[in-house]
Scaffold this motif. Structure first.
Motif, PDB file in Angstrom:
ATOM      1  N   ALA A 134       0.826  -1.207   0.000  1.00 57.37           N
ATOM      2  CA  ALA A 134       0.000   0.000   0.000  1.00 57.37           C
ATOM      3  C   ALA A 134       0.858   1.255   0.000  1.00 57.37           C
ATOM      4  N   ALA A 135       1.926   1.248   0.803  1.00 57.41           N
ATOM      5  CA  ALA A 135       2.809   2.412   0.860  1.00 57.41           C
ATOM      6  C   ALA A 135       3.600   2.571  -0.435  1.00 57.41           C
ATOM      7  N   ASP A 136       4.090   1.466  -0.974  1.00 57.33           N
ATOM      8  CA  ASP A 136       4.919   1.533  -2.186  1.00 57.33           C
ATOM      9  C   ASP A 136       4.103   1.922  -3.423  1.00 57.33           C
ATOM     10  N   LYS A 137       2.883   1.417  -3.510  1.00 61.99           N
ATOM     11  CA  LYS A 137       2.072   1.645  -4.720  1.00 61.99           C
ATOM     12  C   LYS A 137       1.100   2.814  -4.574  1.00 61.99           C
ATOM     13  N   GLY A 138       0.958   3.338  -3.375  1.00 65.50           N
ATOM     14  CA  GLY A 138       0.114   4.506  -3.176  1.00 65.50           C
ATOM     15  C   GLY A 138      -1.357   4.228  -3.021  1.00 65.50           C
ATOM     16  N   ILE A 139      -1.724   3.018  -2.596  1.00 67.06           N
ATOM     17  CA  ILE A 139      -3.148   2.733  -2.417  1.00 67.06           C
ATOM     18  C   ILE A 139      -3.643   3.087  -1.023  1.00 67.06           C
ATOM     19  N   ASP A 140      -2.765   3.684  -0.216  1.00 60.21           N
ATOM     20  CA  ASP A 140      -3.144   4.077   1.140  1.00 60.21           C
ATOM     21  C   ASP A 140      -3.382   5.578   1.267  1.00 60.21           C
ATOM     22  N   LYS A 141      -3.579   6.268   0.161  1.00 57.15           N
ATOM     23  CA  LYS A 141      -3.726   7.724   0.198  1.00 57.15           C
ATOM     24  C   LYS A 141      -4.968   8.166   0.962  1.00 57.15           C
ATOM     25  N   HIS A 142      -5.991   7.346   0.952  1.00 63.28           N
ATOM     26  CA  HIS A 142      -7.251   7.734   1.587  1.00 63.28           C
ATOM     27  C   HIS A 142      -7.544   6.902   2.841  1.00 63.28           C
ATOM     28  N   VAL A 143      -6.501   6.338   3.428  1.00 61.14           N
ATOM     29  CA  VAL A 143      -6.715   5.549   4.641  1.00 61.14           C
ATOM     30  C   VAL A 143      -7.289   6.436   5.740  1.00 61.14           C
ATOM     31  N   GLU A 144      -8.214   5.897   6.505  1.00 57.04           N
ATOM     32  CA  GLU A 144      -8.896   6.651   7.553  1.00 57.04           C
ATOM     33  C   GLU A 144      -8.451   6.198   8.935  1.00 57.04           C
ATOM     34  N   GLU A 145      -8.575   7.099   9.889  1.00 58.99           N
ATOM     35  CA  GLU A 145      -8.254   6.734  11.264  1.00 58.99           C
ATOM     36  C   GLU A 145      -9.245   5.690  11.753  1.00 58.99           C
ATOM     37  N   HIS A 146      -8.735   4.782  12.561  1.00 53.49           N
ATOM     38  CA  HIS A 146      -9.584   3.698  13.049  1.00 53.49           C
ATOM     39  C   HIS A 146     -10.580   4.230  14.074  1.00 53.49           C
ATOM     40  N   ALA A 147     -11.805   3.729  14.002  1.00 54.61           N
ATOM     41  CA  ALA A 147     -12.843   4.170  14.928  1.00 54.61           C
ATOM     42  C   ALA A 147     -12.511   3.814  16.374  1.00 54.61           C
ATOM     43  N   ALA A 148     -11.678   2.789  16.560  1.00 55.20           N
ATOM     44  CA  ALA A 148     -11.314   2.360  17.914  1.00 55.20           C
ATOM     45  C   ALA A 148      -9.905   2.799  18.286  1.00 55.20           C
ATOM     46  N   LYS A 149      -9.419   3.886  17.658  1.00 58.01           N
ATOM     47  CA  LYS A 149      -8.035   4.312  17.908  1.00 58.01           C
ATOM     48  C   LYS A 149      -7.799   4.714  19.356  1.00 58.01           C
ATOM     49  N   ASP A 150      -8.856   5.080  20.081  1.00 64.30           N
ATOM     50  CA  ASP A 150      -8.715   5.471  21.481  1.00 64.30           C
ATOM     51  C   ASP A 150      -8.969   4.320  22.447  1.00 64.30           C
ATOM     52  N   SER A 151      -9.066   3.117  21.918  1.00 64.30           N
ATOM     53  CA  SER A 151      -9.253   1.945  22.784  1.00 64.30           C
ATOM     54  C   SER A 151      -8.072   1.798  23.739  1.00 64.30           C
ATOM     55  N   PRO A 152      -8.302   1.369  24.965  1.00 67.41           N
ATOM     56  CA  PRO A 152      -7.201   1.170  25.910  1.00 67.41           C
ATOM     57  C   PRO A 152      -6.169   0.143  25.442  1.00 67.41           C
ATOM     58  N   LEU A 153      -6.536  -0.655  24.434  1.00 71.38           N
ATOM     59  CA  LEU A 153      -5.626  -1.691  23.925  1.00 71.38           C
ATOM     60  C   LEU A 153      -5.193  -1.427  22.481  1.00 71.38           C
ATOM     61  N   ALA A 154      -5.455  -0.228  21.966  1.00 68.04           N
ATOM     62  CA  ALA A 154      -5.129   0.073  20.572  1.00 68.04           C
ATOM     63  C   ALA A 154      -3.653  -0.151  20.288  1.00 68.04           C
ATOM     64  N   ASP A 155      -3.384  -0.699  19.108  1.00 72.56           N
ATOM     65  CA  ASP A 155      -2.020  -0.988  18.656  1.00 72.56           C
ATOM     66  C   ASP A 155      -1.302  -1.994  19.552  1.00 72.56           C
ATOM     67  N   TYR A 156      -2.071  -2.872  20.173  1.00 73.15           N
ATOM     68  CA  TYR A 156      -1.518  -3.979  20.963  1.00 73.15           C
ATOM     69  C   TYR A 156      -0.620  -3.482  22.100  1.00 73.15           C
ATOM     70  N   GLY A 157      -1.111  -2.498  22.802  1.00 72.47           N
ATOM     71  CA  GLY A 157      -0.440  -1.999  23.995  1.00 72.47           C
ATOM     72  C   GLY A 157      -1.490  -1.544  24.990  1.00 72.47           C
ATOM     73  N   VAL A 158      -1.175  -1.591  26.267  1.00 71.80           N
ATOM     74  CA  VAL A 158      -2.114  -1.157  27.297  1.00 71.80           C
ATOM     75  C   VAL A 158      -1.874   0.321  27.587  1.00 71.80           C
ATOM     76  N   LYS A 159      -2.908   1.103  27.466  1.00 67.67           N
ATOM     77  CA  LYS A 159      -2.803   2.547  27.660  1.00 67.67           C
ATOM     78  C   LYS A 159      -2.271   2.882  29.052  1.00 67.67           C
ATOM     79  N   ASP A 160      -1.413   3.866  29.101  1.00 68.83           N
ATOM     80  CA  ASP A 160      -0.841   4.417  30.339  1.00 68.83           C
ATOM     81  C   ASP A 160       0.217   3.528  30.970  1.00 68.83           C
ATOM     82  N   ILE A 161       0.615   2.447  30.286  1.00 66.56           N
ATOM     83  CA  ILE A 161       1.752   1.642  30.754  1.00 66.56           C
ATOM     84  C   ILE A 161       2.937   1.986  29.867  1.00 66.56           C
ATOM     85  N   ALA A 162       3.938   2.631  30.455  1.00 66.27           N
ATOM     86  CA  ALA A 162       5.059   3.163  29.672  1.00 66.27           C
ATOM     87  C   ALA A 162       6.018   2.084  29.187  1.00 66.27           C
TER      88      ALA A 162
END
Length: 360
Positions: free
Chosen positions: A287-315
């Motif tokens: 997607a990055a190399d060919k440019g098909i990610d130009k219109h990618v949208e933010e995930h609706a669950a981006k503020d989830s406490p577990l977003a991106d496979y990490g626990v929020k507020d644990i450094a």
């Protein structure tokens, strides 16, 4: 190959959602024929194990990684209908809790990663075990080939969906070449993981492996130093079990298999995942190399406490990622087991594997 929001337009996303919903509905009915009181918990474990292994991105080329899709593994272990449900549960948990895979693209992801991989892999697997010698090694070979080919086919299907509903104007031929090429490499990793996992379960409880149930042989007993046929009422025993399980005259209890698998999934998600490749996976790289990610949208669950496979507020990154993985495995195994237990059929009294201490 988790498709994010914004890659595919709304009409095609809705269409894929309808296809995915239909496949799940059919699978809910079909799974009732595949699941019983022994295999329902195993199906929940398979979903959790796939979730854990999908956290382990492995390098496949410079700057590119891949991860298990899991359709072949699920279909062979618990059956094609239950396999579709396993992948669907995993994708749902990942999308809602971990912001991995777009929610509007959930239908696309289930269709590509669940339905296509399961159908292709299981069809290849059944075809191969029909023509190969009816021995344990055939299961390993068939598992490897089925998993290997299911991944680039899924990549080709994604490209077809992109050709119809892609939100960017990129030549489809370039996308197809790049997607199939990198996912052919990812398929090798998928094949190795699938073969080793299926082989491990077949070695200890072949009767629990859906894809191995058709491989049976007449049971022989040693009586007075001579081999005789077992009574006709005796349940046929899988060929793969004869060298070890029947000579010992015992099988590990399904609960022991389940506990061992769950412990393995927790270790993979909670510890080994920290050492996974940080490079973008095959779809992200293309997607990055060919440019098909130009219109990618933010995930609706981006503020989830577990977003991106990490626990929020644990450094601490190691602790945060490991804890998120453990939570993911726990939630997936509970959700999956609950669904599959509700779908199970009642087991008949003779469903236990035959135990014959003197069998050869």
């Amino acid at each position: 190959m988790h498709v994010p929001d914004g890659f595919i337009n709304a009409p095609v996303s809705v269409g894929a959602g309808v296809v995915a919903a239909g496949a799940v509905a059919v699978s809910l009915r079909g799974a009732r024929r595949e699941l019983d009181e022994r295999t329902a918990p195993l199906a929940g474990l398979v979903a959790a194990f796939i979730f854990a292994v999908q956290m382990l991105n492995f390098p496949v080329a410079a700057g590119t990684s891949g991860h298990l899709l899991g359709g072949a593994l699920a279909a062979i272990l618990v059956g094609p209908y239950t396999g579709v449900l396993c992948i669907s549960v995993v994708l749902l948990m990942q999308g809602i809790l971990f912001a991995d895979g777009g929610l509007t693209a959930l239908g696309v992801n289930i269709t590509v990663m669940g339905v296509v991989t399961v159908v292709v892999a299981y069809a290849l697997f059944r075809g191969l075990v029909t023509v190969l010698p009816r021995v344990r090694r055939a299961i390993a070979v068939a598992s490897f080939v089925a998993a290997l080919l299911s991944v680039p086919v899924a990549a080709a299907v994604f490209t077809a969906i992109y050709a119809v509903g892609g939100t960017t104007d990129v030549p489809v031929g370039k996308v197809l070449t790049a997607m199939v090429g990198v996912h052919a490499l990812i398929g090798i990793g998928e094949a190795v993981i699938t073969m080793l996992t299926v082989g491990a379960v077949v070695a200890v409880r072949p009767d629990l492996v859906h894809g191995a149930r058709g491989l049976t042989a007449p049971l022989k007993l040693r009586v007075g130093g001579e081999l005789v046929d077992a009574p006709a009422a005796a349940r046929p025993v899988p060929v793969a079990a004869l060298p070890h399980s029947l000579r010992r005259g015992r099988y590990p209890h399904p609960r022991a298999v389940w506990a061992t698998g769950l412990a393995g999934a927790l270790v993979l998600a909670g510890f080994v995942s920290f050492y996974a490749s940080a490079s973008p996976d095959g779809l992200e790289k293309v997607a990055a190399d060919k440019g098909i990610d130009k219109h990618v949208e933010e995930h609706a669950a981006k503020d989830s406490p577990l977003a991106d496979y990490g626990v929020k507020d644990i450094a601490d990154a190691r602790l945060s990622g490991g804890l998120a993985g453990v939570i993911g495995v726990g939630v997936t195994v509970v959700a999956g087991t609950g669904i599959f237990w509700s779908l199970r059929r009642r087991r008949t009294p003779d469903a236990e594997p035959t135990r014959v201490p003197e069998a050869v």
